[in-house]
Scaffold this motif. Structure first.
Motif, short mmCIF file in Angstrom:
data_model
loop_
_atom_site.label_atom_id
_atom_site.label_comp_id
_atom_site.label_asym_id
_atom_site.label_seq_id
_atom_site.Cartn_x
_atom_site.Cartn_y
_atom_site.Cartn_z
N ASN A 78 1.06 -1.18 -0.10
CA ASN A 78 0.22 0.09 -0.06
C ASN A 78 0.89 1.27 -0.08
O ASN A 78 1.86 1.35 0.85
N PHE A 79 0.52 2.23 -0.89
CA PHE A 79 1.35 3.41 -1.04
C PHE A 79 0.60 4.54 -0.70
O PHE A 79 -0.02 5.07 -1.72
N PRO A 80 0.53 5.19 0.43
CA PRO A 80 -0.41 6.25 0.44
C PRO A 80 0.02 7.31 -0.19
O PRO A 80 1.00 7.75 0.02
N TYR A 81 -0.96 8.12 -0.73
CA TYR A 81 -0.31 9.46 -1.62
C TYR A 81 -0.02 10.47 -0.74
O TYR A 81 0.98 11.20 -1.04
N ALA A 82 -0.31 10.34 0.55
CA ALA A 82 0.21 11.40 1.68
C ALA A 82 1.60 11.19 1.77
O ALA A 82 2.45 12.13 2.09
N GLU A 83 2.38 10.36 1.50
CA GLU A 83 3.71 9.97 1.37
C GLU A 83 4.64 10.29 0.20
O GLU A 83 5.80 10.13 0.10
N TRP A 84 3.66 10.55 -0.76
CA TRP A 84 4.52 10.83 -2.21
C TRP A 84 5.07 11.99 -2.47
O TRP A 84 4.68 13.01 -1.89
N GLN A 85 6.10 12.27 -3.05
CA GLN A 85 6.67 13.38 -3.36
C GLN A 85 6.72 13.91 -4.77
O GLN A 85 6.65 14.94 -5.31
N TRP A 87 6.14 11.87 -9.47
CA TRP A 87 6.10 10.83 -10.18
C TRP A 87 6.44 11.02 -11.40
O TRP A 87 6.34 12.24 -11.62
N LYS A 88 6.46 10.08 -12.26
CA LYS A 88 7.07 10.25 -13.71
C LYS A 88 6.82 8.85 -14.59
O LYS A 88 7.20 7.97 -14.02
N ILE A 89 6.31 9.32 -15.60
CA ILE A 89 6.10 8.06 -16.66
C ILE A 89 7.31 8.46 -17.71
O ILE A 89 7.26 9.71 -18.32
N PHE A 100 7.87 6.59 -8.99
CA PHE A 100 7.30 7.49 -8.12
C PHE A 100 8.17 7.45 -6.73
O PHE A 100 8.86 6.44 -6.35
N ARG A 101 8.28 8.46 -6.20
CA ARG A 101 9.18 8.80 -5.02
C ARG A 101 8.31 9.07 -3.74
O ARG A 101 7.25 9.65 -3.76
N GLU A 102 8.59 8.30 -2.86
CA GLU A 102 7.83 8.65 -1.57
C GLU A 102 8.92 9.22 -0.62
O GLU A 102 10.08 9.21 -0.92
N ILE A 103 8.50 9.59 0.62
CA ILE A 103 9.28 10.41 1.59
C ILE A 103 10.37 9.58 1.79
O ILE A 103 11.62 9.98 1.84
N SER A 105 11.47 6.31 0.15
CA SER A 105 11.87 5.41 -0.92
C SER A 105 11.67 5.76 -2.11
O SER A 105 10.75 6.86 -2.61
N ILE A 106 12.38 5.41 -3.30
CA ILE A 106 12.01 5.62 -4.81
C ILE A 106 11.64 3.99 -5.42
O ILE A 106 12.03 2.93 -5.11
N HIS A 107 10.66 4.19 -6.37
CA HIS A 107 10.05 2.94 -6.81
C HIS A 107 10.29 3.09 -8.36
O HIS A 107 9.86 4.13 -8.80
N PHE A 108 10.51 2.07 -8.92
CA PHE A 108 10.58 2.11 -10.56
C PHE A 108 9.79 0.98 -10.78
O PHE A 108 9.96 -0.39 -10.46
N LEU A 109 8.77 0.89 -11.70
CA LEU A 109 7.91 -0.15 -12.01
C LEU A 109 7.93 -0.29 -13.89
O LEU A 109 7.56 0.76 -14.43
N PRO A 110 8.00 -1.36 -14.36
CA PRO A 110 7.67 -1.42 -15.73
C PRO A 110 6.28 -1.35 -15.97
O PRO A 110 5.65 -1.50 -15.04
#
Length: 132
Positions: A78-85, A87-89, A100-103, A105-110
């Motif tokens: 679960n990734f709450p939007y409140a913790e997002w900083q 995003w980019k496609i 997308f980047r959270e407070i 951590s950073i996440h890359f998804l295909p």
């Protein structure tokens, strides 16, 4: 499978439809590569098969408060939007990677799901103007 369209009145969950484009391109591209270098072709085809399996089992759902990731119907993250900083496609013409980047951590998804619905949901639930 089609994506569920959100209802503004109810704030309904939006599940992204799977897209097998990237895995199929990798598998098809591995065939001519295998003629040149068998091991490289094999690695690319195995990666394509791995992504095919992920496409079949993983679903992203946008809710009113978070991005939920499901595997075979079970919530795994679960990734709450409140913790997002931010995003980019990457590569709008041929979207292949979602970042997308959270407070913390950073996440890359295909992009293994419908990129148009993904972008629409990101703009709805976490507009970029909010992240600046």
């Amino acid at each position: 499978m089609t994506s569920v369209q959100p209802s503004p009145a109810t704030g309904q969950t939006v599940e992204l439809a799977p897209s097998y484009k990237i895995p199929l391109v990798l598998i098809v591209a591995a065939i001519p590569i295998a003629w040149i270098q068998i091991w490289v072709g094999l690695v690319i085809s195995l990666f394509g098969l791995f992504l095919m399996l992920q496409t079949a089992t993983i679903r992203l759902q946008f809710t009113k408060t978070a991005l939920d990731v499901y595997r075979s119907g079970k919530l795994i993250r679960n990734f709450p939007y409140a913790e997002w900083q931010n995003w980019k496609i990457f590569w709008d013409r041929v979207p292949i990677l979602f970042y997308f980047r959270e407070i913390k951590s950073i996440h890359f998804l295909p992009i293994l799901f419908d990129p148009k619905t993904l972008k629409a949901c990101l703009e709805k639930y976490y507009p970029l103007e909010r992240s600046n």
